[in-house]
Design an enzyme around this catalytic site. Structure first.
Site, PDB file in Angstrom:
ATOM      1  CD  GLN A 114      -2.053   1.073   2.421  1.00 44.11           C
ATOM      2  OE1 GLN A 114      -1.984   1.927   3.571  1.00 44.11           O
ATOM      3  NE2 GLN A 114      -4.036   0.426   2.396  1.00 44.11           N
ATOM      4  CB  CYS A 131      -4.992   5.903   6.903  1.00 48.25           C
ATOM      5  SG  CYS A 131      -3.963   6.563   8.334  1.00 48.25           S
ATOM      6  CE  LYS A 191      -9.212  -0.924   4.343  1.00 42.92           C
ATOM      7  NZ  LYS A 191      -9.208   0.258   5.368  1.00 42.92           N
ATOM      8  CG  HIS A 218     -13.399   1.243   7.792  1.00 48.14           C
ATOM      9  ND1 HIS A 218     -12.531   0.620   8.560  1.00 48.14           N
ATOM     10  CD2 HIS A 218     -14.280   1.440   8.444  1.00 48.14           C
ATOM     11  CE1 HIS A 218     -12.612   0.369  10.235  1.00 48.14           C
ATOM     12  NE2 HIS A 218     -14.202   1.171   9.571  1.00 48.14           N
ATOM     13  N   GLY A 231     -14.078  -3.481   8.268  1.00 47.16           N
ATOM     14  CA  GLY A 231     -15.210  -2.987   9.682  1.00 47.16           C
ATOM     15  C   GLY A 231     -16.069  -3.838  10.567  1.00 47.16           C
TER      16      GLY A 231
END
Length: 350
Positions: free
Chosen positions: A70, A100, A142, A172, A204
């Site tokens: 990543q 993030c 992501k 997420h 999640g």
């Protein structure tokens, strides 16, 4: 499930977590049933590539593929260069971090902060995909559901990113504003799945085999990604895999097997880090393993005072041996009815 031309072993993925999913942890999770694991995020800042921290994050020695790295950053050209840098060091899949929530990342407009600037986010995706295409390296991404409750744009971005060439999304079920607070929601993940043709992974609050089953059913996702629930319980992947395949639960692992796994994890951890850093960074992993065990908190406090690897391993062995005198198996995190037929951890990991 496939990511580009790579066929994954199963639909259970390890989430990338800074300071957690280093090579030893990824290898352990794969050993215990995960089909795929993504590295800690590697910065796109070229001036930091030669630091010891980045070199450790880019270490894939002996790691089974596919190797997924990543990358994080805010400039399209730098992100493209970072992708090529990591491909040259063994990356077979490049994952873009737009998930993030950490302030130190978002304050620099990286991570999930990029979801606020859709044009910038798309330019980064396009640059990375174009850089990776000649090497036949798939690009994944992501992200969160959006920046805040009033600005959930995951579906819009997923459509644009898919058109730009992204070949898998992990979503997420929280906004960046939520951090890890409250409950993850899965309606947005379902909407992303309905909007794109490439695989979508739900992430999640997936903490038990039942939750994995329910999230897959609710979202239609192709896979689930597990992060915090694997900290100290890396065998959660084999538990979920068994439950999804059979509808029954494995027995919790034997204390003796967890002792062996933990000690092996520690030695692998020390091999990646030097003595000083290795002992200190291992403390969090040990703490996660013992946090729900009888006497675990007292042991953690005492263990955190130790400053060399020999003493740390010896302390872990003494604690686990003492626990083994009181119980055969690690207390279960989920339901109490288990299938123990030929499924002890030793048989699956040796």
């Amino acid at each position: 499930m496939h990511i580009g031309h790579f066929a994954l072993a199963n639909s259970l993925l390890v989430a990338p977590m800074a300071g957690v999913t280093d090579r030893p942890f990824r290898q352990l999770c794969k050993k215990l049933g995960a089909g795929y694991a993504v590295s800690e995020m590697v910065t796109s800042r070229k001036d930091l590539w030669n630091t010891l921290k980045t070199s450790r994050r880019a270490n894939h020695d002996g790691e089974p593929g596919p190797i997924a790295v990543q990358i994080a950053g805010t400039e399209a050209a730098m992100m493209a260069e970072a992708a090529l840098y990591n491909i040259d060091r063994g990356a077979q899949i490049i994952d873009i971090n737009m998930g993030c929530p950490a302030k130190k990342v978002c304050n620099k407009w990286a991570g999930s902060a990029l979801m606020q600037d859709e044009a910038l986010a798309l330019s980064i995706v396009e640059a990375v995909v174009q850089a990776c295409a000649p090497r036949h390296v798939p690009v994944t991404l992501k992200m969160r559901t959006g920046w805040c409750q009033t600005h959930k744009n995951a579906v819009t971005l997923a459509r644009a990113f898919e058109n730009a060439g992204v070949q898998m999304f992990a979503v997420h079920g929280r906004t960046r504003e939520q951090g890890y607070k409250g409950q993850a929601e899965y309606d947005t993940i379902a909407a992303v799945k309905a909007a794109v043709r490439v695989p979508v992974v739900a992430n999640g609050d997936i903490t038990t085999p039942e939750k994995a089953r329910d999230v897959l059913a609710a979202t239609g996702a192709d896979a689930v990604m597990i992060g915090r629930a694997a900290q100290g319980r890396p065998w959660i992947f084999r538990e979920i895999a068994h439950f999804l395949a059979t509808g029954t639960h494995l027995a919790p692992p034997l204390v003796s097997d967890v002792k062996r796994l933990l000690v092996e994890h520690l030695y692998d951890h020390y091999s990646l880090y030097d003595e000083f850093i290795g002992v200190r960074s291992a403390r969090k992993h040990i703490g996660w393993y013992v946090r729900e065990l009888p006497g675990g908190e007292d042991f953690r406090l005492q263990m955190n005072l130790l400053e060399d690897s020999v003493a740390q391993v010896a302390a872990v062995e003494r604690f686990m041996d003492g626990l083994n005198e009181k119980m055969d198996r690690i207390p279960a995190a989920g339901p109490a009815e288990f299938d123990t037929r030929g499924q002890d951890m030793m048989e699956l990991t040796t």
